[in-house]
Design a protein around this motif. Structure first.
Motif, PDB file in Angstrom:
ATOM      1  N   ARG A  55      -8.996   4.744   2.880  1.00 40.25           N
ATOM      2  CA  ARG A  55      -8.558   5.876   2.050  1.00 40.25           C
ATOM      3  C   ARG A  55      -8.767   7.225   2.734  1.00 40.25           C
ATOM      4  NH1 ARG A  55      -8.824   7.791  -4.203  1.00 40.25           N
ATOM      5  NH2 ARG A  55      -8.661  10.020  -3.739  1.00 40.25           N
ATOM      6  N   ASN A  56      -9.975   7.483   3.245  1.00 36.26           N
ATOM      7  CA  ASN A  56     -10.222   8.797   3.830  1.00 36.26           C
ATOM      8  C   ASN A  56     -11.334   8.750   4.856  1.00 36.26           C
ATOM      9  OD1 ASN A  56     -12.812   9.091   2.476  1.00 36.26           O
ATOM     10  ND2 ASN A  56     -11.712   9.617   0.620  1.00 36.26           N
ATOM     11  N   ILE A  57     -11.405   9.827   5.648  1.00 35.63           N
ATOM     12  CA  ILE A  57     -12.488  10.002   6.620  1.00 35.63           C
ATOM     13  C   ILE A  57     -12.998  11.424   6.479  1.00 35.63           C
ATOM     14  CG2 ILE A  57     -13.153   9.929   9.053  1.00 35.63           C
ATOM     15  CD1 ILE A  57     -10.757   8.112   9.575  1.00 35.63           C
ATOM     16  N   TYR A  69      -8.035  -2.578  -4.342  1.00 34.69           N
ATOM     17  CA  TYR A  69      -6.606  -2.524  -4.650  1.00 34.69           C
ATOM     18  C   TYR A  69      -6.299  -1.658  -5.862  1.00 34.69           C
ATOM     19  CZ  TYR A  69      -7.265  -5.951  -8.446  1.00 34.69           C
ATOM     20  OH  TYR A  69      -7.657  -6.589  -9.590  1.00 34.69           O
ATOM     21  N   GLU A  70      -7.297  -1.380  -6.720  1.00 37.17           N
ATOM     22  CA  GLU A  70      -7.048  -0.590  -7.921  1.00 37.17           C
ATOM     23  C   GLU A  70      -6.968   0.909  -7.643  1.00 37.17           C
ATOM     24  OE1 GLU A  70     -10.415  -2.262 -10.111  1.00 37.17           O
ATOM     25  OE2 GLU A  70      -8.959  -2.993 -11.588  1.00 37.17           O
ATOM     26  N   ASP A  71      -7.443   1.353  -6.486  1.00 39.19           N
ATOM     27  CA  ASP A  71      -7.411   2.768  -6.157  1.00 39.19           C
ATOM     28  C   ASP A  71      -5.971   3.263  -6.085  1.00 39.19           C
ATOM     29  OD1 ASP A  71      -9.408   4.987  -4.921  1.00 39.19           O
ATOM     30  OD2 ASP A  71      -7.461   5.111  -3.909  1.00 39.19           O
ATOM     31  N   TRP A  72      -5.726   4.488  -6.533  1.00 38.66           N
ATOM     32  CA  TRP A  72      -4.336   4.975  -6.594  1.00 38.66           C
ATOM     33  C   TRP A  72      -3.691   5.081  -5.217  1.00 38.66           C
ATOM     34  CZ3 TRP A  72      -1.611   9.213  -4.751  1.00 38.66           C
ATOM     35  CH2 TRP A  72      -2.348  10.254  -4.173  1.00 38.66           C
ATOM     36  N   THR A  73      -4.498   5.147  -4.170  1.00 39.09           N
ATOM     37  CA  THR A  73      -3.964   5.276  -2.809  1.00 39.09           C
ATOM     38  C   THR A  73      -3.735   3.934  -2.119  1.00 39.09           C
ATOM     39  OG1 THR A  73      -6.138   5.393  -1.736  1.00 39.09           O
ATOM     40  CG2 THR A  73      -5.214   7.464  -2.557  1.00 39.09           C
ATOM     41  N   SER A  74      -3.927   2.830  -2.830  1.00 38.67           N
ATOM     42  CA  SER A  74      -3.947   1.515  -2.172  1.00 38.67           C
ATOM     43  C   SER A  74      -2.621   1.103  -1.550  1.00 38.67           C
ATOM     44  CB  SER A  74      -4.404   0.435  -3.157  1.00 38.67           C
ATOM     45  OG  SER A  74      -3.514   0.348  -4.257  1.00 38.67           O
ATOM     46  N   GLY A  75      -1.512   1.682  -1.968  1.00 35.01           N
ATOM     47  CA  GLY A  75      -0.215   1.294  -1.426  1.00 35.01           C
ATOM     48  C   GLY A  75       0.142   1.958  -0.104  1.00 35.01           C
ATOM     49  N   PHE A  76      -0.592   3.001   0.275  1.00 40.88           N
ATOM     50  CA  PHE A  76      -0.197   3.756   1.466  1.00 40.88           C
ATOM     51  C   PHE A  76      -0.506   3.026   2.774  1.00 40.88           C
ATOM     52  CE2 PHE A  76      -0.779   7.243  -1.703  1.00 40.88           C
ATOM     53  CZ  PHE A  76       0.551   7.650  -1.731  1.00 40.88           C
ATOM     54  N   TRP A  77      -1.616   2.312   2.837  1.00 37.74           N
ATOM     55  CA  TRP A  77      -1.935   1.573   4.061  1.00 37.74           C
ATOM     56  C   TRP A  77      -0.918   0.459   4.316  1.00 37.74           C
ATOM     57  CZ3 TRP A  77      -3.572   1.368   8.698  1.00 37.74           C
ATOM     58  CH2 TRP A  77      -3.987   0.175   9.320  1.00 37.74           C
ATOM     59  N   PRO A  78      -0.623  -0.430   3.340  1.00 37.44           N
ATOM     60  CA  PRO A  78       0.438  -1.407   3.615  1.00 37.44           C
ATOM     61  C   PRO A  78       1.781  -0.734   3.888  1.00 37.44           C
ATOM     62  CG  PRO A  78      -0.314  -1.559   1.319  1.00 37.44           C
ATOM     63  CD  PRO A  78      -1.285  -0.698   2.046  1.00 37.44           C
ATOM     64  N   GLY A  79       2.046   0.421   3.254  1.00 39.19           N
ATOM     65  CA  GLY A  79       3.279   1.149   3.543  1.00 39.19           C
ATOM     66  C   GLY A  79       3.339   1.607   4.987  1.00 39.19           C
ATOM     67  N   ILE A  80       2.223   2.096   5.508  1.00 40.04           N
ATOM     68  CA  ILE A  80       2.144   2.489   6.922  1.00 40.04           C
ATOM     69  C   ILE A  80       2.412   1.284   7.816  1.00 40.04           C
ATOM     70  CG2 ILE A  80       0.500   3.157   8.737  1.00 40.04           C
ATOM     71  CD1 ILE A  80      -0.742   5.086   6.657  1.00 40.04           C
ATOM     72  N   LEU A  81       1.839   0.158   7.463  1.00 36.93           N
ATOM     73  CA  LEU A  81       2.049  -1.053   8.259  1.00 36.93           C
ATOM     74  C   LEU A  81       3.517  -1.470   8.273  1.00 36.93           C
ATOM     75  CD1 LEU A  81      -1.104  -3.035   7.051  1.00 36.93           C
ATOM     76  CD2 LEU A  81      -0.783  -1.972   9.292  1.00 36.93           C
ATOM     77  N   TRP A  82       4.188  -1.326   7.138  1.00 31.71           N
ATOM     78  CA  TRP A  82       5.620  -1.625   7.110  1.00 31.71           C
ATOM     79  C   TRP A  82       6.403  -0.663   8.004  1.00 31.71           C
ATOM     80  CZ3 TRP A  82       7.174  -6.126   6.040  1.00 31.71           C
ATOM     81  CH2 TRP A  82       6.643  -6.890   5.002  1.00 31.71           C
ATOM     82  N   ILE A 377      -6.762  11.859   5.218  1.00 32.70           N
ATOM     83  CA  ILE A 377      -6.456  11.110   3.997  1.00 32.70           C
ATOM     84  C   ILE A 377      -5.245  10.216   4.249  1.00 32.70           C
ATOM     85  CG2 ILE A 377      -5.970  11.239   1.528  1.00 32.70           C
ATOM     86  CD1 ILE A 377      -7.208  13.990   1.446  1.00 32.70           C
ATOM     87  N   ILE A 378      -5.296   9.010   3.744  1.00 32.08           N
ATOM     88  CA  ILE A 378      -4.304   7.990   4.071  1.00 32.08           C
ATOM     89  C   ILE A 378      -2.885   8.377   3.670  1.00 32.08           C
ATOM     90  CG2 ILE A 378      -4.581   6.675   1.929  1.00 32.08           C
ATOM     91  CD1 ILE A 378      -4.196   5.185   5.484  1.00 32.08           C
ATOM     92  N   TYR A 379      -2.708   9.117   2.574  1.00 36.25           N
ATOM     93  CA  TYR A 379      -1.329   9.438   2.193  1.00 36.25           C
ATOM     94  C   TYR A 379      -0.721  10.508   3.090  1.00 36.25           C
ATOM     95  CZ  TYR A 379      -3.969  12.647  -0.959  1.00 36.25           C
ATOM     96  OH  TYR A 379      -4.854  13.554  -1.495  1.00 36.25           O
TER      97      TYR A 379
END
Length: 414
Positions: A55-57, A69-82, A377-379
């Motif tokens: 999520r962040n550093i 997976y419940e965190d609101w930012t959880s979709g951004f990492w798999p999105g980056i991978l795609w 931040i991941i997003y």
């Protein structure tokens, strides 16, 4: 001796300025995408054995803070991978993207706890479906859309953003500007078996938000509170901005990105016209380097932290908006500003590089709550790589949403 030191000092300054100019002038999209690949490999190397999402550093740290997976930012990492898979065609990234996307599957099957399902499920499964055509991915984000639709209030005409704020803040039916981004999943689901009602819901949400969530100058309020029974607007406030009447940078970015997307899905000119309006007030107030401070109206603004995430998502939105703009000079301006934002984000001032494994530094999450100030931040990373890919496609004369890679995948090396 003093003169020599002064000469040396100014020579160094001139050299640094010259390097920074060259760094911007000679903008190499592939070089920066390759950088994203290298940084993502660093992150893969430190991922925990149990499934978790970066999520962040924090400033000065080299370590990701991981969330579930419940965190609101959880979709951004798999999105980056795609997106990494789309750029490289390397099946390694496809396998990782699939793994971390599927980690989020339970979100589609339970009662919606807030509006963020679009961020979570469309950045992950939506991108996966766009790139692979995998029916399982489609079924999951269609189910997630049905789940999200349960938060829609037909009286107000918008989707409830934060159920928890009904009692905590006495906000009966609250809608935040961020919610505009979640409409993309509803639009896509409506085309893939979800039904016309999801389309109608998304359009109504965009219309009501356009009517109630903006000031006379087209700057956005973060939150609008509605009466749950009558659907009437009660008040407009902020939660993450400096004040109720200030222009929160990322919020205006959500509006630019969101209304551009709604025009894409509806082709209704009123949404395109509004996208131009919300874009103008943002661009007119940007500092010269095109990276906003976290809020445009905060006092002593030059001493405030920047928000690279706002710049990245706005750059991505502007690239798309430029393709719908009939006025060639205005389209050129949008593209020039978007590229300028990406060029600045791609300098050593904003790249994480060896400081940490993220892509970017200097994002601001929730300043009033003293949360994620000047963080990676991941997003921010998600919208940065998305914008780079969009720019690459546009310069190559390709459609922004057609997969970039050739049909033949690069096989994973054993």
């Amino acid at each position: 001796m003093k003169i020599t030191k002064k000469i040396l000092f100014f020579a160094v300054i001139i050299a640094m300025v010259s390097f920074q100019r060259d760094e911007k002038k000679n903008f190499d999209i592939d070089k920066n995408l390759d950088y994203c690949v290298a940084q993502a490999n660093k992150t893969l190397a430190v991922m925990p054995d149990t499934l978790a999402i970066p999520r962040n550093i924090a400033p000065g740290s080299k370590q990701w803070r991981f969330v579930g997976y419940e965190d609101w930012t959880s979709g951004f990492w798999p999105g980056i991978l795609w997106y990494l898979y789309e750029y490289t065609g390397d099946v390694k990234w496809k396998e990782k993207a699939d793994k971390y996307s599927r980690f989020l599957t339970p979100l589609a099957m339970r009662t919606a706890t807030d509006h963020d399902l679009g961020f979570q499920m469309y950045c992950s499964f939506g991108n996966g479906y766009r790139l692979t055509g995998n029916k399982e991915y489609k079924d999951i984000f269609v189910k997630a859309s049905d789940t999200l639709s349960k938060l829609y209030n037909p009286k107000a005409g918008t989707i409830l953003s934060w159920p928890g704020m009904r009692e905590k803040m006495n906000w009966p039916h609250n809608t935040i500007i961020d919610n505009m981004i979640n409409l993309e999943m509803l639009f896509e689901a409506s085309k893939n078996g979800g039904g016309k009602s999801l389309y109608n819901m998304a359009v109504k949400h965009a219309e009501v938000t356009m009517e109630n969530q903006f000031r006379a100058d087209n700057s956005v309020y973060h939150v609008v509170v509605y009466d749950t029974v009558t659907g009437k607007k009660i008040k407009a406030v902020t939660h993450q901005g400096y004040s109720d009447e200030s222009m929160w940078a990322r919020g205006q970015g959500w509006a630019i990105y969101g209304y551009t997307m709604v025009y894409r899905e509806t082709k209704d000119p009123k949404f395109l016209d509004f996208a131009h309006k919300v874009t103008k007030v943002y661009l007119d107030r940007l500092p010269k380097d095109l990276i906003p401070y976290w809020d445009f109206d905060v006092p002593n603004i030059t001493k405030e932290p920047r928000d690279a995430s706002a710049a990245a998502l706005t750059a991505s939105g502007l690239i798309e908006l430029s393709t719908y703009t009939a006025d060639k000079e205005l389209a050129k301006e949008y593209l020039s500003k978007a590229e300028g934002m990406l060029k600045e984000l791609s300098t050593k001032r904003y790249k994480s590089g060896n400081k940490n494994p993220a892509f970017l530094l200097h994002s601001t999450g929730h300043y009033p709550n003293k949360s994620e100030i000047d963080y990676s931040i991941i997003y921010a990373d998600y919208y940065y790589i998305e914008a780079l890919l969009r720019l690459k496609k546009l310069k190559a004369g390709k459609d922004l949403f057609t997969p970039l890679f050739p049909a033949k995948e690069i096989t994973l090396k054993k």
